[in-house]
Design an enzyme around this catalytic site. Structure first.
Site, mmCIF file in Angstrom:
data_model
loop_
_atom_site.group_PDB
_atom_site.id
_atom_site.type_symbol
_atom_site.label_atom_id
_atom_site.label_comp_id
_atom_site.label_asym_id
_atom_site.label_seq_id
_atom_site.Cartn_x
_atom_site.Cartn_y
_atom_site.Cartn_z
ATOM 1 N N CYS A 226 8.917 4.039 4.586
ATOM 2 C CA CYS A 226 9.195 2.698 4.051
ATOM 3 C C CYS A 226 10.528 2.601 3.320
ATOM 4 O O CYS A 226 11.416 1.885 3.758
ATOM 5 C CB CYS A 226 8.057 2.268 3.146
ATOM 6 S SG CYS A 226 6.484 2.314 4.001
ATOM 7 N N LEU B 47 0.845 -1.195 0.000
ATOM 8 C CA LEU B 47 0.000 0.000 0.000
ATOM 9 C C LEU B 47 0.877 1.240 0.000
ATOM 10 O O LEU B 47 1.721 1.400 0.874
ATOM 11 C CB LEU B 47 -0.894 0.028 1.249
ATOM 12 C CG LEU B 47 -1.694 -1.232 1.569
ATOM 13 C CD1 LEU B 47 -2.493 -1.039 2.853
ATOM 14 C CD2 LEU B 47 -2.633 -1.580 0.415
HETATM 15 C C1 UGA Z 1 6.298 2.534 -0.728
HETATM 16 C C2 UGA Z 1 6.035 1.571 -1.889
HETATM 17 O O1 UGA Z 1 5.883 2.312 -3.095
HETATM 18 C C3 UGA Z 1 4.780 0.739 -1.628
HETATM 19 O O2 UGA Z 1 4.598 -0.218 -2.670
HETATM 20 C C4 UGA Z 1 4.934 0.016 -0.290
HETATM 21 O O3 UGA Z 1 3.805 -0.757 0.042
HETATM 22 C C5 UGA Z 1 5.168 1.028 0.799
HETATM 23 O O4 UGA Z 1 6.348 1.793 0.481
HETATM 24 C C6 UGA Z 1 5.373 0.292 2.095
HETATM 25 O O5 UGA Z 1 6.360 -0.444 2.209
HETATM 26 O O6 UGA Z 1 4.515 0.365 2.967
HETATM 27 P P1 UGA Z 1 5.317 4.898 0.024
HETATM 28 O O7 UGA Z 1 6.305 4.870 1.145
HETATM 29 O O8 UGA Z 1 3.924 5.282 0.322
HETATM 30 O O9 UGA Z 1 5.229 3.462 -0.692
HETATM 31 O O10 UGA Z 1 5.893 5.932 -1.037
HETATM 32 P P2 UGA Z 1 6.299 5.904 -2.572
HETATM 33 O O11 UGA Z 1 5.158 6.271 -3.410
HETATM 34 O O12 UGA Z 1 7.012 4.650 -2.884
HETATM 35 O O13 UGA Z 1 7.351 7.120 -2.606
HETATM 36 C C7 UGA Z 1 8.541 7.055 -1.813
HETATM 37 C C8 UGA Z 1 9.396 8.265 -2.027
HETATM 38 O O14 UGA Z 1 10.021 8.229 -3.298
HETATM 39 C C9 UGA Z 1 8.678 9.612 -1.951
HETATM 40 O O15 UGA Z 1 9.458 10.493 -1.151
HETATM 41 C C10 UGA Z 1 8.622 10.080 -3.376
HETATM 42 O O16 UGA Z 1 8.618 11.477 -3.499
HETATM 43 C C11 UGA Z 1 9.921 9.484 -3.927
HETATM 44 N N1 UGA Z 1 9.907 9.261 -5.397
HETATM 45 C C12 UGA Z 1 9.027 8.377 -5.950
HETATM 46 C C13 UGA Z 1 10.836 9.917 -6.201
HETATM 47 O O17 UGA Z 1 11.666 10.709 -5.712
HETATM 48 N N2 UGA Z 1 10.840 9.667 -7.566
HETATM 49 C C14 UGA Z 1 9.976 8.799 -8.130
HETATM 50 O O18 UGA Z 1 10.049 8.606 -9.358
HETATM 51 C C15 UGA Z 1 9.037 8.135 -7.314
#
Ligand code: UGA
Length: 463
Positions: free
Chosen positions: A288, A162
């Site tokens: 995460c 999630l």
């Molecule tokens: C992440 C995973 O995407 C989920 O699949 C997982 O279930 C979750 O962790 C977990 O382990 O509970 P989340 O922590 O909500 O989800 O956030 P993401 O959407 O993965 O983004 C993480 C970070 O990466 C954010 O700071 C976002 O800004 C950054 N990001 C994301 C980038 O800098 N570039 C990108 O292209 C994508």
């Protein structure tokens, strides 16, 4: 002969009602199961029982009220009560980080012990929290050690995928449902629980035959327990790797006068690479990815594997914030006494979560430089005010980003909230002391910003 199913129409318990437990509990209730949740934090449990969601997540409040009203979701007055009322217990407690980067599993151990000591009937204990490989086997030992006489336990691993900000959507639209199991009976119990989600029917309409045949559904990935744990850690570490990879490419773009967003597009159209998670910027944050890559590195090292590759993924990420500070200094020279508007505090859009937010690390460094801060975030300002950084005397908070730009020397976009795209930049330009926008998330169109008359710097696009 081994039992075919452990529980028919089980009652479901959820231990831990945070960003994982609450959406999971409400999702399972919404597809038709009777779910009872519990949380050690009594005030939080009470708020949820009253229909108040403890954090922002799109649709969560409505889903909470809907499922309390339907009677399928309730909050126990104690963890013990939830254990007693459940056949299948999903463990969704926190797995924070120890100083050495390893996962602190004390809440998991405590949940295992509490379940064992308070169970009078057999239970299936499902680990949903993200944990290092082999944790479920330790849970199993704990359950055995503290079990009452004639009570038996099985463990299973069902990692969550999630994303914050789309947690409910992700529950209802899973890419995959990973079930790490040790027996047919546990497997069939979990297939039964998830089948109504995929078949879009009520639990009562699902036949035994459908349950036993569900394993051939492509969405189910059925493994042993250790493999299921590894799928989760490896997935998050891969996502982190993609982000650090594109951020390094962004650095090369900057030095060579190229455009990382076009490089990412050109790469991402190859289906073997894929276009998601190739957005260069301030790096990954949240509860995460930063934690999981460290815990994955540590467990690998403990098992004797050279994990320097993943260590570097993390180091690349940590350096992103310093690079933005260097860019700011490159433009404004001395930062002391300058007024800087920071837009975005949350670790990503769609959430008020500021845990491990790169924007928070950036704000901390700006405070060290003794700037005057104008802060704006559409959702996370209240969370920020609860942190020690808010004790800095030179902060002003703004509910409107336009107001925050009055007389500032620079605006830094630290979180890619989509609403920052549609503000009236012409007005903002006139209000600023000096019209400089440092877009640390590559959110805006550089050509448009230059046309308006901004001095604009993004990441890996214009130096
Ligand atoms: C992440 C995973 O995407 C989920 O699949 C997982 O279930 C979750 O962790 C977990 O382990 O509970 P989340 O922590 O909500 O989800 O956030 P993401 O959407 O993965 O983004 C993480 C970070 O990466 C954010 O700071 C976002 O800004 C950054 N990001 C994301 C980038 O800098 N570039 C990108 O292209 C994508």
């Amino acid at each position: 002969m081994e039992e075919k199913i452990m529980f028919d129409n089980p009652n479901i318990g959820i231990l831990g009602l945070g960003h994982v437990g609450l959406p999971t509990a409400l999702g399972l209730a919404d597809i038709g199961w009777n779910v009872i949740g519990a949380d050690d934090l009594k005030s939080k449990a009470q708020d949820i029982a009253n229909g108040d969601a403890p954090f922002y997540e799109p649709g969560l409040s409505e889903m909470l009220i809907k499922n309390i009203n339907s009677g399928r979701f309730s909050v126990a007055s104690s963890v013990e009560e939830a254990i007693d009322a459940s056949d299948v217990i999903f463990v969704c407690v926190g797995t924070p980080q120890n100083d050495d980067g390893s996962a602190d599993l004390s809440q998991i151990e405590n949940a295992g012990r509490t379940i064992a000591q308070n169970s009078n009937t057999n239970k299936l204990v499902v680990e949903k929290s993200t944990t290092p490989v082999s944790t479920s086997l330790r849970i199993k030992d704990t359950l055995r050690r503290y079990a009452k006489e004639n009570v038996e336990f099985e463990v299973a691993v069902n990692p969550e995928f999630l994303r914050e900000g789309t947690g409910l959507y992700d529950f209802f639209n899973p890419d995959r449902i990973v079930l790490g199991v040790e027996s047919e009976a546990a497997k069939n119990t979990l297939l039964q629980i998830y089948l109504p989600l995929l078949a879009q029917t009520n639990p009562s309409d699902i036949s035994d035959k459908e349950i036993y045949e569900a394993k051939s559904n492509d969405k189910f990935v059925i493994t042993d327990v250790n493999t299921a744990e590894l799928i989760k850690h490896a997935s998050n570490s891969f996502l982190a790797t993609k982000i650090s990879f594109i951020n390094l490419v962004a650095d090369i773009c900057e030095k060579s006068g190229s455009d990382v967003s076009k490089v990412a597009k050109g790469m991402g159209l190859d289906p073997r690479i894929g276009s998601s998670f190739l957005q260069a910027g301030l790096g990954f944050g949240g509860y995460c990815l930063p934690k999981d890559i460290k815990a994955f590195t540590k467990i690998g090292e403990d098992l004797g594997v050279d994990m320097s590759f993943f260590r570097e993924v993390d180091n690349v990420n940590i350096r992103r914030v310093d690079q933005i500070i260097d860019k700011l200094k490159g433009k404004l020279w001395v930062l002391r006494d300058k007024t800087i508007a920071v837009w975005g505090i949350a670790f990503k859009p769609g959430t008020d979560d500021i845990r491990e937010s790169p924007a928070m690390a950036l704000i901390e460094k700006l405070i060290e430089e003794e700037v005057k801060l104008n802060l704006h975030d559409p959702k996370a300002m209240e969370e920020f005010k609860r942190t020690s950084l808010s004790e800095y005397s030179n902060i002003e908070y703004f509910t409107d980003p336009i107001d925050s730009s009055n007389n500032v020397d620079a605006i830094i976009i630290a979180t890619d909230w989509p609403e920052f795209k549609s503000v009236d930049y012409k007005n903002i330009k006139d209000a600023m002391q000096y019209p400089f926008v440092l877009d640390a998330r590559n959110l805006l169109n550089p050509v448009e910003m230059l046309d308006i008359g901004f001095d604009y710097i993004g990441v890996g696009r214009y130096s």
